[in-house]
Design a protein around this motif. Structure first.
Motif, PDB file in Angstrom:
ATOM      1  N   THR A   8      -6.192  -6.069  -2.386  1.00  0.00           N
ATOM      2  CA  THR A   8      -6.405  -5.270  -1.641  1.00  0.00           C
ATOM      3  C   THR A   8      -5.645  -3.528  -1.820  1.00  0.00           C
ATOM      4  OG1 THR A   8      -4.981  -5.839  -0.060  1.00  0.00           O
ATOM      5  CG2 THR A   8      -6.742  -6.853  -0.527  1.00  0.00           C
ATOM      6  N   LEU A   9      -4.554  -3.331  -2.274  1.00  0.00           N
ATOM      7  CA  LEU A   9      -4.037  -2.922  -1.993  1.00  0.00           C
ATOM      8  C   LEU A   9      -3.461  -2.020  -3.377  1.00  0.00           C
ATOM      9  CD1 LEU A   9      -1.185  -3.310   0.587  1.00  0.00           C
ATOM     10  CD2 LEU A   9      -3.058  -2.158   1.444  1.00  0.00           C
ATOM     11  N   VAL A  10      -4.160  -1.936  -4.692  1.00  0.00           N
ATOM     12  CA  VAL A  10      -3.265  -2.412  -5.952  1.00  0.00           C
ATOM     13  C   VAL A  10      -4.857  -0.765  -5.748  1.00  0.00           C
ATOM     14  CG1 VAL A  10      -4.945  -2.402  -8.723  1.00  0.00           C
ATOM     15  CG2 VAL A  10      -3.593  -4.285  -6.699  1.00  0.00           C
ATOM     16  N   THR A  11      -4.453   0.247  -6.665  1.00  0.00           N
ATOM     17  CA  THR A  11      -5.224   1.911  -6.983  1.00  0.00           C
ATOM     18  C   THR A  11      -4.561   2.011  -9.183  1.00  0.00           C
ATOM     19  OG1 THR A  11      -2.818   2.662  -5.973  1.00  0.00           O
ATOM     20  CG2 THR A  11      -4.907   2.419  -4.565  1.00  0.00           C
ATOM     21  N   PRO A  12      -5.342   2.716  -8.961  1.00  0.00           N
ATOM     22  CA  PRO A  12      -4.990   3.173 -10.906  1.00  0.00           C
ATOM     23  C   PRO A  12      -3.313   4.051 -10.146  1.00  0.00           C
ATOM     24  CG  PRO A  12      -7.608   3.535 -10.095  1.00  0.00           C
ATOM     25  CD  PRO A  12      -6.721   3.194  -8.519  1.00  0.00           C
ATOM     26  N   GLY A  13      -2.726   4.891  -9.484  1.00  0.00           N
ATOM     27  CA  GLY A  13      -1.779   5.231  -9.979  1.00  0.00           C
ATOM     28  C   GLY A  13      -0.863   4.217  -9.163  1.00  0.00           C
ATOM     29  N   LYS A  14      -0.807   3.397  -8.735  1.00  0.00           N
ATOM     30  CA  LYS A  14      -0.432   2.397  -8.349  1.00  0.00           C
ATOM     31  C   LYS A  14       0.472   1.456  -9.470  1.00  0.00           C
ATOM     32  CE  LYS A  14       0.205   1.550  -2.893  1.00  0.00           C
ATOM     33  NZ  LYS A  14      -0.434   1.221  -1.595  1.00  0.00           N
TER      34      LYS A  14
ATOM     35  N   VAL B 295      -3.782 -11.724  -9.895  1.00  0.00           N
ATOM     36  CA  VAL B 295      -4.451 -10.813  -8.590  1.00  0.00           C
ATOM     37  C   VAL B 295      -5.388 -12.519  -7.581  1.00  0.00           C
ATOM     38  CG1 VAL B 295      -6.427 -10.410  -7.200  1.00  0.00           C
ATOM     39  CG2 VAL B 295      -4.946  -9.272  -8.490  1.00  0.00           C
ATOM     40  N   SER B 296      -4.916 -13.402  -6.404  1.00  0.00           N
ATOM     41  CA  SER B 296      -4.767 -14.318  -5.551  1.00  0.00           C
ATOM     42  C   SER B 296      -6.378 -14.310  -5.695  1.00  0.00           C
ATOM     43  CB  SER B 296      -4.097 -14.540  -4.651  1.00  0.00           C
ATOM     44  OG  SER B 296      -4.287 -15.638  -4.125  1.00  0.00           O
TER      45      SER B 296
ATOM     46  N   LEU C  27     -11.259  -8.871  -7.116  1.00  0.00           N
ATOM     47  CA  LEU C  27     -11.599  -8.130  -8.462  1.00  0.00           C
ATOM     48  C   LEU C  27     -11.881  -6.676  -8.994  1.00  0.00           C
ATOM     49  CD1 LEU C  27     -15.514 -10.078  -8.348  1.00  0.00           C
ATOM     50  CD2 LEU C  27     -12.586 -11.379  -9.423  1.00  0.00           C
ATOM     51  N   LYS C  28     -12.135  -5.804  -8.541  1.00  0.00           N
ATOM     52  CA  LYS C  28     -11.425  -4.205  -8.821  1.00  0.00           C
ATOM     53  C   LYS C  28     -10.152  -4.165  -9.184  1.00  0.00           C
ATOM     54  CE  LYS C  28     -12.512  -0.216  -9.325  1.00  0.00           C
ATOM     55  NZ  LYS C  28     -13.572   1.220 -10.104  1.00  0.00           N
TER      56      LYS C  28
ATOM     57  N   LEU D 256      -5.333  -3.166 -13.219  1.00  0.00           N
ATOM     58  CA  LEU D 256      -4.606  -3.288 -13.829  1.00  0.00           C
ATOM     59  C   LEU D 256      -4.684  -4.082 -14.952  1.00  0.00           C
ATOM     60  CD1 LEU D 256      -3.899  -6.154 -11.056  1.00  0.00           C
ATOM     61  CD2 LEU D 256      -2.355  -3.730 -11.304  1.00  0.00           C
ATOM     62  N   HIS D 257      -5.981  -3.852 -16.064  1.00  0.00           N
ATOM     63  CA  HIS D 257      -5.871  -4.902 -16.959  1.00  0.00           C
ATOM     64  C   HIS D 257      -6.262  -3.495 -17.512  1.00  0.00           C
ATOM     65  CE1 HIS D 257      -6.777  -6.477 -20.760  1.00  0.00           C
ATOM     66  NE2 HIS D 257      -8.557  -6.023 -20.621  1.00  0.00           N
TER      67      HIS D 257
END
Length: 205
Positions: free
Chosen positions: A108-114, A128-129, A152-153, A158-159
């Motif tokens: 839920t906290l994943v962004t392209p920058g992170k 990702v769970s 899913l996003k 990440l990929h």
């Protein structure tokens, strides 16, 4: 004193030797006990774990150096939700000096920058769970509306942001009595995304 970083191939060779020799090659490292979800199968967000101290970057470096004495490790970074740690990238970089850091996130906290920052810091795998193929059931499990779509996003982000092909992205599910039939559609979903699907067993407290 912090030791000089171990080269990537030296880490691989030492890891292979440790594996063949039957030595410890995989450890879990809890960096905090905070989470933005309220999963029914997890206790870390509950009161008993409130106000536990977070691991510092300096402490992570000490752990990395100590573990390097027995050989490079796959170090699984735990949270409950690791991305809540404000110094996660620095911790990953400290661990990656000698080891192979991996982590599991709810996404839920994943962004392209992170994502780019974590890969650049030396993260080798990020999972990702996702426990259900249904958004309604997944969100109910997490106690957070929209968690399924965000997960899913996160997998897509990440990929797409990996620095090199060795870095892997997985969807991971906890196998329970009520999601046995979800594995096949989730595997199909992962196949379409070009990522790996993993299953782990539920460990009741």
């Amino acid at each position: 004193m912090t030791r000089r970083p171990t080269t990537h191939w030296a880490r691989k060779l030492r890891y292979a030797w440790s594996f063949v020799a039957g030595r410890i090659v995989h450890v879990n490292l809890q960096v905090l006990y905070d989470c933005n979800c309220r999963c029914r199968i997890c206790d870390f967000w509950r009161g008993a774990y409130a106000n536990r101290p977070r691991l510092s970057v300096e402490q992570a470096g000490t752990v990395a150096d100590k573990l390097n004495e027995i050989g490079p490790q796959i170090i699984s970074i735990g949270g409950d939700e690791p991305l809540l740690h404000p110094e996660l990238e620095a911790i990953a970089r400290a661990l990656a000096r000698h080891h192979f850091p991996v982590l599991i996130t709810n996404g839920t906290l994943v962004t392209p920058g992170k994502a780019r920052a974590l890969w650049s810091a030396g993260m080798m795998e990020i999972s990702v769970s996702v426990d259900y193929a249904s958004a309604r059931r997944h969100d109910a499990q997490r106690g957070l509306p929209g968690a399924f779509d965000q997960a899913l996003k996160a997998l897509e982000i990440l990929h797409a942001t990996r620095c090199h092909a060795e870095q892997r992205v997985h969807m991971i599910s906890v196998l329970m009595d009520d999601n046995l039939d979800d594995a096949e559609p989730l595997i199909e979903q992962c196949e379409g995304m070009g990522i790996t699907y993993l299953l782990t067993l539920c460990s009741p407290g």
